[in-house]
Design a protein around this motif. Structure first.
Motif, PDB file in Angstrom:
ATOM      1  N   GLN A 213      21.316  29.307  89.519  1.00 40.75           N
ATOM      2  CA  GLN A 213      22.054  28.605  88.481  1.00 40.75           C
ATOM      3  C   GLN A 213      22.971  29.617  87.797  1.00 40.75           C
ATOM      4  O   GLN A 213      22.499  30.599  87.227  1.00 40.75           O
TER       5      GLN A 213
ATOM      6  N   THR B   8      25.526  30.378  84.904  1.00 40.84           N
ATOM      7  CA  THR B   8      25.881  29.836  83.601  1.00 40.84           C
ATOM      8  C   THR B   8      26.907  30.737  82.935  1.00 40.84           C
ATOM      9  O   THR B   8      26.688  31.939  82.805  1.00 40.84           O
TER      10      THR B   8
ATOM     11  N   ARG C 240      36.383  25.187  82.664  1.00 42.22           N
ATOM     12  CA  ARG C 240      36.214  24.346  83.835  1.00 42.22           C
ATOM     13  C   ARG C 240      37.277  24.639  84.877  1.00 42.22           C
ATOM     14  O   ARG C 240      36.987  24.823  86.062  1.00 42.22           O
ATOM     15  N   ASP C 241      38.520  24.737  84.413  1.00 44.20           N
ATOM     16  CA  ASP C 241      39.607  24.993  85.360  1.00 44.20           C
ATOM     17  C   ASP C 241      39.557  26.427  85.880  1.00 44.20           C
ATOM     18  O   ASP C 241      39.855  26.686  87.037  1.00 44.20           O
TER      19      ASP C 241
ATOM     20  N   ILE D 269      36.879  28.189  86.315  1.00 42.98           N
ATOM     21  CA  ILE D 269      35.811  28.265  87.319  1.00 42.98           C
ATOM     22  C   ILE D 269      36.291  27.658  88.630  1.00 42.98           C
ATOM     23  O   ILE D 269      36.102  28.223  89.709  1.00 42.98           O
TER      24      ILE D 269
ATOM     25  N   GLU E  64      39.190  27.510  89.724  1.00 47.60           N
ATOM     26  CA  GLU E  64      40.216  28.331  90.330  1.00 47.60           C
ATOM     27  C   GLU E  64      39.641  29.605  90.957  1.00 47.60           C
ATOM     28  O   GLU E  64      40.051  29.999  92.030  1.00 47.60           O
ATOM     29  N   TYR E  65      38.685  30.236  90.279  1.00 43.65           N
ATOM     30  CA  TYR E  65      38.289  31.580  90.689  1.00 43.65           C
ATOM     31  C   TYR E  65      36.856  31.691  91.193  1.00 43.65           C
ATOM     32  O   TYR E  65      36.581  32.493  92.073  1.00 43.65           O
TER      33      TYR E  65
ATOM     34  N   VAL F  42      26.882  25.494  88.859  1.00 40.63           N
ATOM     35  CA  VAL F  42      27.627  26.241  87.852  1.00 40.63           C
ATOM     36  C   VAL F  42      27.644  25.443  86.557  1.00 40.63           C
ATOM     37  O   VAL F  42      27.975  24.257  86.548  1.00 40.63           O
ATOM     38  N   HIS F  43      27.262  26.087  85.481  1.00 38.38           N
ATOM     39  CA  HIS F  43      27.259  25.453  84.164  1.00 38.38           C
ATOM     40  C   HIS F  43      28.101  26.296  83.210  1.00 38.38           C
ATOM     41  O   HIS F  43      28.287  27.480  83.431  1.00 38.38           O
ATOM     42  N   SER F  44      28.562  25.664  82.163  1.00 39.98           N
ATOM     43  CA  SER F  44      29.174  26.456  81.106  1.00 39.98           C
ATOM     44  C   SER F  44      28.772  25.872  79.774  1.00 39.98           C
ATOM     45  O   SER F  44      28.433  24.692  79.674  1.00 39.98           O
ATOM     46  N   GLN F  45      28.760  26.721  78.764  1.00 43.27           N
ATOM     47  CA  GLN F  45      28.406  26.240  77.436  1.00 43.27           C
ATOM     48  C   GLN F  45      29.062  27.111  76.380  1.00 43.27           C
ATOM     49  O   GLN F  45      29.500  28.224  76.664  1.00 43.27           O
TER      50      GLN F  45
ATOM     51  N   SER G 267      17.596  27.276  81.058  1.00 42.55           N
ATOM     52  CA  SER G 267      17.658  25.844  81.327  1.00 42.55           C
ATOM     53  C   SER G 267      16.248  25.285  81.277  1.00 42.55           C
ATOM     54  O   SER G 267      15.291  25.969  81.624  1.00 42.55           O
TER      55      SER G 267
ATOM     56  N   VAL H  31      33.656  37.655  88.592  1.00 46.87           N
ATOM     57  CA  VAL H  31      33.511  37.527  90.044  1.00 46.87           C
ATOM     58  C   VAL H  31      33.041  38.845  90.630  1.00 46.87           C
ATOM     59  O   VAL H  31      32.178  38.879  91.514  1.00 46.87           O
TER      60      VAL H  31
END
Lengths: 545, 586
Positions: free
Chosen positions: B236, B238, B256-257, B259, B261-262, B278-281, B323, B395
């Motif tokens: 996971q 994050t 979001r964009d 992630i 993209e890259y 993949v999560h983001s917060q 999580s 990355v």
């Protein structure tokens, strides 16, 4: 993390070649620019603190933290990108197909006779009911209780099949749905843990879900020493779908509530109080995330009270209660609101006009074999008959006998009290007994329900560690429409009864070993004597006289 | 009041016989009952192929030759030269090179053999993983990328170009070698041999250190292994934006964009190894558990974090990073916005210089980048192109955490003096095919080794705890793991025609590790669940002791009597007298 080795600190190695990407990026950025700032705008967060001085001098503090996310943000959440909505909540809702969730942690009991009704009153212990929009509800419910158990450090995972009920009449979905068909497709599960001791370990994870945690805004008042020192403490998490605008796509609402009843008389020996005397904290700063951050102080229209500091505005409602409004955004300095009184008299008189229904539930009978459950419903309204729904879930180890169910009323022997009845018999270790009734309570009367039960002799491993304390039977839920509500409003009022402590026949827990030892000794004695009889010769000895 | 006694000898003989029969039959019943008791109190233990498992732990079982096929293509090769001949000489030189490597390896193997390792640990002798190169000349003039696969590479040599040797390692599975002159056979062979050998040298070394159980392991590669996450089927990932003080500036990001993209292209290339979600917060009021030092540099106050403070950077008590619904190992990436009071915040090197990237990596945990947005009050929004430097950092940290090793020729200036070497970057995915192939091979070997170790630990556990229940499902998983281990092993086996099938081997190795770990971590396989045998005996004691006492006494008496009888018989004394005498003495 703390591996003892020097932390890795490495120069970045850009694996992406910038020259190739740059034109592409510029294009992307120009395309996305209009949307970039638009995304978070359909997320709002508001917080609100309502402080009420009750007639008997106690202070009720109700905190409401309201997070609403619109359809656009909800779509992002479905792709696992969270901003205002806590990730833990979002993951739970998505993983287990939750449409609506109501979870409360409560200590003490809401005294509705003295304090009137509150929408934040809840059953003692932990109460959870959830509407699911998936097919395999039982698996999801199990997963949900385990996940919530981990999230809130509570023993919610003990709500298993044998303590899960499916109420038919008492609960309706509370969110905004497209139509009634959408509501009908949902499945409900209800579970409670009456014996759960709610404490700071549940409060801490709960506060971590708040956008400003306890670092700013009204939540900075959370002083666990004082919160759990009150007469009543309840914190809730409520999730429901909402329509942001009429007819538009659905968003999600997360409402976190905390209500606590404090007693300034006990803390300070005075009726006067302020935030710093009851919480030992002041509000130092507004939560930067909140769009609205309000504090309201209400006193029952009693002369001789004054608000301190001076409020932005005051209003008086039809019951004669005076409210003072404060806003955190407009006060740059720390806020310490409070009420001062000219006299110190306290009115312990119970005001029956505001809480005309109240309920008392208790156990009848004696001994460890049989018992009964009795509920007294009081309708103190002078003229109106009132319709209520009574929901009771009884664990399988109390074997209810439906034929013993009696309803008696003091008003008029011929009055039909029971309008509707739904009874689900228990299955041993499989499901609880559920008793749900639509009752009509005649004006100015007391109605008593009574039902007998047998106590099961349960396996010794099924007893809790403190077996001699007994078993708590969760609070019954009484649902009714408030008298002053308009006929078309769907607002419901709930009150909860006391929990009942039933002591089942309790074995001596060293018993298994005792039984083994005793049986073995008996067998050994028997065997030994038989063997000796067979192998020894008994010769009479001539007595020498 | 005595009745007339019967002749004493008769009574006693009859009684003696009864007594003897009773005693013997009781003992016989006890003896017969013992196996029944043993059988009925037995717990269910599904038989496991322990010998098979132990066999895998022997070093030879993991010996492996990884075949790599290399096609040589030549541009403008002089007529006099034969490409096939060149290829075979490169092939034989490579074989010599790697065989010597194997010989030197053999010396480090400890001499003692530990086949009967009762403890069940993997024997100390190390398995040998060798690369084997099958070099041929290409059939046509140009390679076609579609023909190449993991374990099959092309070397394109252009003759008579430029003034010095130029080597370009492509992002695909090819190497371009430009030689000024191809007339000198040994030169061409040595350049090609060095190039190919160099590209695989690190890999060969890494297998050696991975499979070594002695402390001889190269500390450098060991360090890298500690950084890399343990293999998992799913991770996971994050991305967290932590803002220390939103009352100063509220920060948003177009993660979001960014992630998409890259990060997504990079993770997509790895989906044959592991899955990623993949999560983001965003979190506000995320304070640091440490207080940065204040230094004055060029007239400005800077807040700096020195390397020794970095391990305490994570505020795990207050930052919600875990999580609640998944058990997949988390990889956390944090973009930290310091509060106004701690701005600007910088990571410094040990010597006090500011770290240009302002980022660092937590081994086996994730990566952290610190951003100091322009000092404006109010709202700051990171657009996708503002996030590019951070995504590059993330990355590259992801690459390290997932064990992607950069392909390079070590000691290039010694091996290929005067040559110019260029390594191509992958433009979109952040990982070249060379790197990806190496990772697949590495994880395959690693998973096979880990599966063998897990199975051995499991076998040891089960052998040690006699009362442990072994369910059929455990047996099934163990058998499955063994089957997949065998399949992985045979997919890596090669004949002279085809290179090892790495894709298939990697798949089987993955299944083997998953099956073995799910058997090992099964909730029923916990030693704590089972009583020690002493408890059992304590419960049986009240029965066995009182029952056995009269029996044992009877037996002792019987034996004594039998001995007496024999003694009497020897003295030829009439038995009746002796027995009467004996009976009196009773």
């Amino acid at each position: 993390m703390g591996t003892g080795r020097p932390p890795a600190k490495r120069p970045p190695r850009p694996p992406l070649s910038a020259p190739l990407l740059l034109p592409l990026l510029c294009l992307l950025v120009t395309l996305l620019a209009p949307f970039a700032r638009a995304a978070p705008s359909d997320e709002t967060y508001e917080e609100d603190l309502q402080l009420t001085q009750l007639p008997d001098g106690k202070v009720l503090a109700e905190f409401r933290f309201l997070t609403r996310i619109g359809p656009a943000a909800l779509a992002q959440v479905k792709e696992n990108h969270y901003s205002l909505l806590p990730r833990a909540i979002g993951e739970i809702v998505q993983t287990f197909g939750v449409e609506e969730l109501h979870l409360t942690f409560t200590r003490g009991i809401w005294n509705h006779q003295k304090w009137g009704y509150s929408p934040l009153s809840a059953a003692t212990g932990v109460q959870l009911w959830t509407w699911f929009n998936v097919s395999s509800v039982d698996d999801q419910w199990k997963g949900l209780t385990h996940a919530l158990s981990g999230l809130y450090c509570a023993s919610l995972n003990q709500i298993d099949r044998s303590s899960t009920a499916e109420p038919m009449l008492s609960f309706r979905p509370e969110g905004d749905y497209e139509d009634d068909a959408a509501k009908d497709n949902l499945e409900l599960r209800y579970g409670s843990l009456p014996h759960e001791a709610v404490c700071t370990e549940n409060l801490t994870p709960w506060t971590k879900m708040l956008p400003c945690q306890t670092k700013a805004g009204i939540a900075s008042l959370f002083n666990a020493y004082r919160l759990f020192d009150g007469h009543y403490h309840s914190m809730g998490t409520h999730i429901r779908p909402i329509a942001m605008n009429e007819g538009s796509a659905r968003g999600m609402e997360l409402l976190q509530t905390l209500s606590v009843v404090m007693n300034p008389l006990r803390l300070d020996n005075r009726k006067d109080w302020s935030l710093s005397t009851i919480f030992e904290r002041k509000i130092n700063s507004a939560c930067a995330i909140a769009q609205k951050s309000d504090v309201t102080v209400t006193v029952s229209g009693h002369a001789g009270s004054s608000f301190n500091p001076a409020p932005l505005s005051t209003t008086t409602d039809k019951h004669g209660r005076m409210s003072a409004q404060y806003s955190l955004g407009s006060t740059p300095h720390e806020l310490d609101v409070g009420v001062q009184w000219e006299d110190s008299a306290v009115d312990h008189h119970v005001n029956l006009t505001r809480s005309y229904i109240h309920v008392h539930r208790y156990q009848t009978g004696y001994g460890g074999e049989r018992g009964g459950l009795a509920v007294d419903f009081h309708n103190r309204h002078p003229t109106a008959d009132l319709q209520i729904t009574y929901f009771e879930t009884v664990p399988w180890y109390l074997k209810l006998y439906l034929h013993t169910l009696k309803a008696e009323t003091t008003a008029n022997a011929s009055y039909e009290v029971v309008n509707d009845l739904y009874f689900q018999p228990a299955i041993d270790r499989g499901r609880p007994a559920v008793l749900e009734m639509a009752l009509s309570l005649p004006a100015n009367s007391m109605t008593t329900l009574h039902i007998d039960f047998d106590m099961a002799y349960i396996k010794y491993t099924e007893h809790p560690p403190d077996a001699n304390r007994g078993f708590d039977i969760g609070a019954a839920v009484i649902t009714f429409k408030p008298l002053d509500a308009s006929p078309e409003s769907s607002a419901l009022q709930r009150i909860h009864t006391q929990t009942v402590l039933v002591s089942l026949p309790t074995p001596d827990f060293s018993m298994p070993y005792n039984v083994i030892t005793l049986t073995c000794t008996l067998i050994a004695l028997f065997f030994g004597s038989m063997f000796n009889m067979l192998t020894r010769r008994f010769v009479p000895v001539e007595a020498k006289l | 009041m005595s009745s007339k006694p019967k002749p004493p000898s008769l009574i006693t003989t009859e009684f003696e016989q009864t007594r003897r029969r009773v005693t013997i039959s009781v003992i016989a019943i006890f003896l017969l009952a013992a196996p029944v008791w043993w059988k009925t109190t037995e717990v269910y233990r599904a038989p496991l192929p322990v010998d098979d498992i132990r066999a895998w732990a022997k070093a030879e079982s993991l010996h492996q030759t990884l075949a790599v096929k290399i096609d040589l293509y030549f541009n403008a090769l002089p007529e006099t030269k034969n490409a096939a001949h060149l290829a075979s000489s490169v092939s034989s030189e490579l074989a010599t090179l790697y065989a010597t490597a194997q010989d030197s390896k053999a010396e480090t193997v400890p001499p003692e053999e530990s086949e009967n390792d009762v403890a069940g640990d993997v024997p100390v002798a190390d398995p040998v993983i060798n690369l084997f190169f099958d070099v041929r000349s290409g059939s046509s003039g140009e390679y076609s990328a579609a023909d190449l696969s993991n374990g099959h590479y092309a070397v394109q040599t252009s003759c008579g170009v430029g003034s010095k040797v130029m080597i370009r390692v492509d992002a695909g599975r090819t190497v371009h070698v430009k030689l000024p002159d191809c007339t000198n056979d040994p030169f061409v062979t040595s350049v090609l041999t060095s190039t190919i050998a160099g590209l695989f040298a690190d890999e060969q070394l890494s297998y050696r250190s991975m499979l070594k159980h002695t402390s001889l392991a190269n500390t450098n590669t060991d360090w890298e292994n500690m950084l890399t996450m343990k293999y998992a089927r799913n991770y996971q990932v994050t991305f967290s934006l932590l803002n220390a003080d939103p009352s100063h500036v509220r920060v948003g990001w177009d993660i979001r964009d960014a992630i998409k993209e890259y990060v997504t292209p990079f993770l997509n290339t790895l989906d044959d190894i592991s899955g990623f979600s993949v999560h983001s917060q965003t979190q506000n009021y995320a304070t640091l558990p440490i207080t940065p030092q204040v230094v004055n540099k060029d007239g400005h106050d800077l807040h700096v974090i020195s390397p020794d403070m970095l391990p305490q950077f994570i505020n795990s008590a207050q930052w919600n990073l875990a999580s609640v619904v998944t058990t997949a190992p988390p990889l956390n990436f944090i973009l930290y916005i310091p509060s106004k009071a701690q701005s600007p915040l910088h990571v410094v090197k040990a010597n006090g210089d500011i770290h240009a990237a302002n980022a660092f990596l937590m081994p086996r945990w994730g990566g952290i980048a610190i951003a100091n947005p322009p000092a404006t009050d109010g709202v700051y929004h990171y657009t996708v192109d503002e996030l590019v430097p951070f995504m590059e950092i993330f990355v590259s940290q992801l690459r390290d955490l997932l064990g992607v090793k950069r392909i390079k020729i070590p000691n290039a200036n010694l091996l290929l003096p005067g040559a110019e070497i260029e390594y191509a970057e992958s433009p979109t995915t952040g990982i070249t095919q060379w790197e990806h192939d190496r990772l697949v091979r590495h994880r395959t070997i690693q998973n096979m080794r880990d599966a063998v170790q897990t199975l051995n630990s499991l076998a040891t556990l089960i052998q040690k705890l006699e009362s442990m229940v072994v369910l059929d499902v455990i047996q099934h998983q163990v058998l499955q793991a063994l089957t997949h281990l065998r399949s992985a092993h045979s997919s890596l086996q090669t004949d002279s025609e085809t290179p090892s099938n790495y894709t298939l081997a990697s798949l089987h190795a993955r299944r083997a590790i998953t099956a073995s770990e799910s058997a090992f971590f099964d909730p029923t396989m916990v030693a704590m669940l089972y009583f020690p045998d002493e408890h059992k005996y304590a419960v049986y004691m009240p029965l066995f002791v009182p029952v056995s006492v009269p029996v044992i006494i009877a037996v002792i008496r019987e034996v004594k009597r039998w001995k007496d009888e024999r003694r009497v018989k020897k003295k030829k004394v009439p038995s009746g007298v002796a027995l009467v005498h004996h009976a009196k003495s009773e």
